[in-house]
Each structure stands twice: as C-alpha cells, then as structure tokens.
Design a protein around this motif. Structure first.
Motif, PDB file in Angstrom:
ATOM      1  N   GLY A 296      24.374  13.468  44.458  1.00  0.00           N
ATOM      2  CA  GLY A 296      24.887  12.189  44.001  1.00  0.00           C
ATOM      3  C   GLY A 296      24.123  11.001  44.521  1.00  0.00           C
ATOM      4  N   ALA A 297      23.245  11.224  45.503  1.00  0.00           N
ATOM      5  CA  ALA A 297      22.466  10.107  46.050  1.00  0.00           C
ATOM      6  C   ALA A 297      21.039  10.129  45.532  1.00  0.00           C
ATOM      7  CB  ALA A 297      22.456  10.174  47.580  1.00  0.00           C
ATOM      8  N   ALA A 298      20.775  10.921  44.509  1.00  0.00           N
ATOM      9  CA  ALA A 298      19.415  11.048  43.988  1.00  0.00           C
ATOM     10  C   ALA A 298      18.997   9.749  43.308  1.00  0.00           C
ATOM     11  CB  ALA A 298      19.346  12.210  43.001  1.00  0.00           C
TER      12      ALA A 298
ATOM     13  N   TRP B 107      22.431  12.364  57.635  1.00  0.00           N
ATOM     14  CA  TRP B 107      21.878  11.691  58.799  1.00  0.00           C
ATOM     15  C   TRP B 107      21.511  12.707  59.873  1.00  0.00           C
ATOM     16  CZ3 TRP B 107      19.125   7.901  59.815  1.00  0.00           C
ATOM     17  CH2 TRP B 107      19.207   7.083  60.952  1.00  0.00           C
ATOM     18  N   ARG B 108      22.363  13.718  60.057  1.00  0.00           N
ATOM     19  CA  ARG B 108      22.059  14.763  61.027  1.00  0.00           C
ATOM     20  C   ARG B 108      20.751  15.448  60.652  1.00  0.00           C
ATOM     21  NH1 ARG B 108      23.223  20.232  61.070  1.00  0.00           N
ATOM     22  NH2 ARG B 108      24.777  20.084  59.412  1.00  0.00           N
TER      23      ARG B 108
ATOM     24  N   PHE C 140      19.151   9.474  51.516  1.00  0.00           N
ATOM     25  CA  PHE C 140      20.452  10.031  51.140  1.00  0.00           C
ATOM     26  C   PHE C 140      21.558   9.456  52.030  1.00  0.00           C
ATOM     27  CE2 PHE C 140      18.033  12.366  48.460  1.00  0.00           C
ATOM     28  CZ  PHE C 140      17.608  13.642  48.828  1.00  0.00           C
ATOM     29  N   THR C 141      21.265   9.322  53.339  1.00  0.00           N
ATOM     30  CA  THR C 141      22.274   8.820  54.277  1.00  0.00           C
ATOM     31  C   THR C 141      22.750   7.438  53.855  1.00  0.00           C
ATOM     32  OG1 THR C 141      21.274  10.010  56.116  1.00  0.00           O
ATOM     33  CG2 THR C 141      22.701   8.168  56.673  1.00  0.00           C
ATOM     34  N   LEU C 142      21.807   6.552  53.642  1.00  0.00           N
ATOM     35  CA  LEU C 142      22.178   5.171  53.341  1.00  0.00           C
ATOM     36  C   LEU C 142      22.815   5.056  51.959  1.00  0.00           C
ATOM     37  CD1 LEU C 142      19.082   3.467  54.960  1.00  0.00           C
ATOM     38  CD2 LEU C 142      21.376   3.681  55.893  1.00  0.00           C
TER      39      LEU C 142
END
Lengths: 432, 128
Positions: free
Chosen positions: A31-33, A112-113, A95-97
């Motif tokens: 979903g963050a692509a 983030w990990r 992706f994290t942001l």
C-alpha cells in the motif's frame, strides 16, 4: 551456435527483473508503493536479490501478497548481500514514512525496523566499504566521513517534523495536540533514538544521535512555548480555563514524550513560582486552579523527585519540597497527603512548611481518636476488653501528639491537644 | 510525506560517477531536453558537482545502479546480443528439378530414361 555472452545474460536478467520487480515491490510495500517507481531501480534490486540466499524464501511467493510480510522476514533471516541491503534500506525508509502518513502504524514500525537493520548490515559489508573507497577517488576522507555520518539525517528530520506537527509545537499551524499520532510517531523515533550502539562511526550510530538531538530540540521548543504562555497570563483577570490552558497543553504534549531532568526542573520551577504569585492574590477559585495545575505537572515533579533520590538535580530539594507541600495542601485528606509531606521532609529535612503540615496531620489523626473517645461514657472503660481498647487508643493519640511536637515543636495547637488527652486519660483511668 | 528526491535515482546515473562523468551525461541530455527540463538538469548538475559533501551524501543515499544495464530498455539490450549465424537469409534459388537431375549430365552420354528399377516388376509379381 553462438556462445552465451554477457549481453545475453544482461537481457535475460532484465527480462526476469522486469517481470518480478513490480509484484515483489508491491507485496513488500503493501500500500505504500510509489506509482512512478523506476523500473531501473527495481531491475538492479531484483537482479541483486536473486543472487542472494534470501531469494529462496521469495522465489515461489514473490507475487502473493498473502505471503507477506512473513516471507520477507524469512528471506531476511536467510540473508541479503550488501548491495541488496542498500536497496532495502532506501525502499523501507520510503515505506516507513508513507505508512506513517497513511496511518498504518504497525506496518510503519515493521518497515522502519527493516530499514534500520538493512542500514546496519549494509554499512558493515564489503560492498559499502568498496563504495566508500570508490567515492573517495573524487573526495577527501573528511568529506566521505561527514557524508557517512549524515546518511540517516533525512528520515530523522522527517520524523521530527511529523512529531512537531502532531504536538502542535508551533501554535497557529495546528491548535490541537494529536496525542495518538504523537504516540505513534514516538514509537518510531524511539526505534532509532534508543537503538543499541552500532559500530563506531556507522550511519546508524550517527542517525541515533541525530534523532536524539532532534527530540531534545522539540522538548526545548515546547518548554519555551510553555514559559512564554505562562508569562503572558493575567493572573488577576484571566479566568480559570485561560490560566490552566498552558498547563493542560503541556500535559498533552508531554504524554508521548519522555521527561528528562532538565524539563522536570523547568516545569516545576515555573509551576511553584506561579502558585506563589496566585496565592498572594487570594483568588476565590485558587484551590480549583491549584489542583488542576498540580495535576497537570505531576509527572514533572515525579521525575524531579526521582532525580533527587538518584543523586541528580542537586540544589533542587527545596523546590521539590515546595511543590509537594502545595500538592499535599490541595488534596482531600488521605494517605497520599501524608506521603507527600513525608517525602518533602525526606528530600529537604527541616523544610518549614512540610514540617508544619505533617505536624498538623498528626494532630488530625489524634483528633479522630479523641473525638471518638469523647463520645463514650466513663464507666464503659471498666469493661475488660473495652477498657483495653480505650487504653490503647489513648496511647495512640498521645503518640501522635508527641510526634507532632517532635516534627514541629512550635505548633500552637500542641497545648490544647495535650490537655484533651490528659482529660481522657483521667476519665478512663489510663496512665500515660 | 515526501522524501528527498535523489538526483542519481532521478537521472539514472551511477552514484559512483565522477563529476566529469556526471557533467558529460547531463550535457548530452540537456541537448535533447526542452527548456524547462534543461533548467531542471542544470539544478541537478549543480547539486551533484559543485558541492562534494552533497554529492557524496546523495551517492550514499542513492540506489545502487548499473548504467550499462539499468537505463537501457529490453529492446536496446536485445540489440546488443550478437546475432546467430543461422539467422542469415538463405540465397535465392532459381534452379528447377530438371536442373538438379541433369546437373552432371554429359550431353554426349545422356542418362537412361528414368523409371522404376526392375525389382518393382518382381515385387509386383510377388504381390499378386
């Protein structure tokens, strides 16, 4: 038949990567692509991944979203090369942001990990060392070292900006503190800021330091804003809600943050000062105001008390004791009041107000017994078990009064209480 | 939330490219670009060449790449593959069957009339 050449291999790798890249990117991004993700980047990433042990966990499921994120976790355990991890670190940072922006906090934490772990592995790899060596052909060693230190600045700054926004650090931009979002962002901030020390001078080591500096900066901004808001108060004419607004805002903002010693000292100092000023004005609503103010700032006072008991914040004992006495005065009579006065005396032995208040507490406890016994007829003391109970109670009241005297010898109520207890002792024939 | 755009990623240039290489690549692209794109290329060129600190920092934050492969389309890569001999076009043949059959014929000693071998007669008889 012609021989297999590098060009054949390059074409085959490109065709495979173009087929595999978009679905595996979409599955990991969840979903963050990015819509416009470059096929060039995906091609190099996939080509590198397919040569790594980790690919074994992905090759049959790379286009199956249901297999993720577990498949990626397994693949990472099997191992990635430095080059793949360089790609991974940059992708997972995006992706994290993006997940944070979309409100998918669990996925943001997972991403983030993986970003931080990928940076850690990459920076320790021969690939990264070779990259730094190559770059050093065109730049000084100091330039390389400085750039290496700044690798994680962009995500650290991005998280700090998001936190500033959620905490409404600059009023006028956002009025209300978004406490839930601040909590979410802080969980990411802590993943970096609280990270165990990495290799010296590694990007992650410096990234953690940058994150902590950003966080300290935000705390300083919040405290400055608080002090400005308190300075601007009109203590005579402002209504209760206006007087309390800076304190309530501060409490909301610091719910997500860790309170350090410096913040604790600053807030307790400001609170005690304003309470002294308000007391002089003798406002009819001062008790209500004090209760709310002290409640809002209690976490700061507790941090200050903790610091003092651990040998830090030296010279602030009187300040802490003042705060505890103010709080003790405002609370309904219960165990916590006594605890506060006792704590105040532990922190600052001989503190006048704490001694006085605790002395009066003891007299109050004696009064409860005196009042009870005063209602009983004298002859009842002749009954065996009742008489023993009465004797024990009179001794207990006597002990309270003498303790009050030892804590604050000039308590003007002492003669009166001693007289009452003597009267009871005579009435029930109890020897003191 | 936006992350910083990395010029190396945007331009498809290898992060380890030298300032001279970067300049050469961008000059070539600028020649084919529109005026607006040319301004963008100029901005990126400054970012990547004037300040070594910034260039190295961006290089460390760029995705690894291989200019020889990554930026080429599969069509361009296919063109680099050497052709197989079997792909050569066969020569045009204008001969007939008669030419083939009579290719080695001697005009003074023409071959016998074509026909089935005698065995066919015997086989026919056997097949009766």
């Amino acid at each position: 038949m012609s021989k297999w050449t590098n060009h054949h291999q390059a074409l085959l790798d490109a065709l495979r990567a173009d087929r595999i890249g978009p679905p595996v990117y979409a599955c990991v991004a969840d979903g963050a692509a990015r819509d416009n993700m470059s096929s060039d980047l995906l091609r190099d990433w996939v080509t590198s991944m397919r040569a790594d042990p980790g690919w074994r966990a992905l090759e049959h499921v790379y286009d199956n979203p249901n297999a993720f994120p577990d498949a990626w976790d397994r693949a990472t355990e099997l191992g990635w090369s430095g080059r793949t991890d360089h790609h991974n670190a940059l992708f997972f940072e995006d992706f994290t942001l993006d997940h944070l922006h979309l409100g998918n906090i669990e996925r943001a934490r997972w991403s983030w990990r993986h970003c931080l772990e990928a940076w850690s592995r990459c920076a320790a790899s021969d690939y990264y060392r070779d990259l730094l060596d190559t770059l050093s052909d065109e730049a000084d060693a100091s330039v390389i070292a400085q750039a290496n230190r700044r690798v994680l600045e962009p995500p650290a700054h991005a998280l700090a900006e998001a936190l500033r926004d959620a905490l409404a650090v600059e009023s006028g931009v956002r009025e209300q503190v978004d406490a839930d979002r601040a909590d979410d962002i802080m969980s990411l901030v802590r993943q970096l800021a609280d990270r165990e020390p990495d290799a010296p001078n590694s990007p992650l080591q410096h990234g953690a330091a940058t994150m902590r500096e950003q966080l300290d900066g935000i705390v300083r901004e919040l405290l400055s804003a608080f002090e400005r808001a308190v300075d601007a108060l009109d203590m005579v004419d402002d209504d209760q809600s206006s007087l309390l607004a800076p304190f309530e805002r501060l409490r909301e903002q610091f719910d997500a943050l860790r309170i350090d010693d410096e913040s604790a000292i600053s807030v307790v100092d400001t609170t005690v000062a304003i309470i002294w000023k308000l007391r002089k004005l003798d406002r009819p609503d001062e008790d209500d105001i004090f209760v709310e103010m002290l409640d809002a700032t209690r976490p700061f006072a507790e941090q200050l008390v903790r610091a003092l008991s651990e040998g830090r914040a030296m010279g602030r004992q009187s300040l802490a004791a003042d705060y505890l006495v103010f709080r003790g005065e405002q609370l309904v009579k219960n165990e916590s009041i006594q605890f506060d006065f006792e704590r105040a005396l532990e922190l600052c032995p001989g503190h006048r107000n704490a001694s006085k208040m605790l002395s009066y507490m003891r007299l109050s406890q004696a009064l409860a017994i005196i009042s009870e016994l005063s209602l009983l007829p004298g002859p009842i003391g002749k009954l065996p078990r009742v008489g023993e109970h009465i004797e024990a109670s009179i001794h207990e009241a006597h002990d309270y009064v003498e303790e009050a005297a030892s804590i604050f010898p000039t308590n003007e109520r002492l003669p009166e209480y001693r007289s009452d207890i003597r009267g009871l002792a005579d009435r029930f024939d109890v020897e003191l | 939330m936006t992350q910083e755009d990395n010029p190396f990623d945007e331009l498809g240039i290898e992060p380890t490219a030298s300032p001279e290489r970067i300049t050469a690549v961008l000059r070539e692209r600028a020649q084919r670009a529109s005026p607006a794109e040319r301004e963008r290329i100029k901005t990126l060129w400054r970012k990547l060449t004037i300040n070594a600190d910034e260039r190295v920092r961006l290089a460390l934050r760029a995705h690894p790449g291989d200019e020889d492969v990554g930026s080429r389309s599969t069509g361009e890569l296919a063109d680099l593959v050497p052709p197989r001999l079997g792909r050569l076009e066969p020569p045009v043949i204008n001969a007939t069957i008669e030419d083939v059959l009579l290719d080695d014929a001697d005009e003074d000693d023409p071959p016998d009339e074509c026909g089935p071998p005698a065995a066919f007669d015997r086989m026919s008889k056997l097949g009766d």
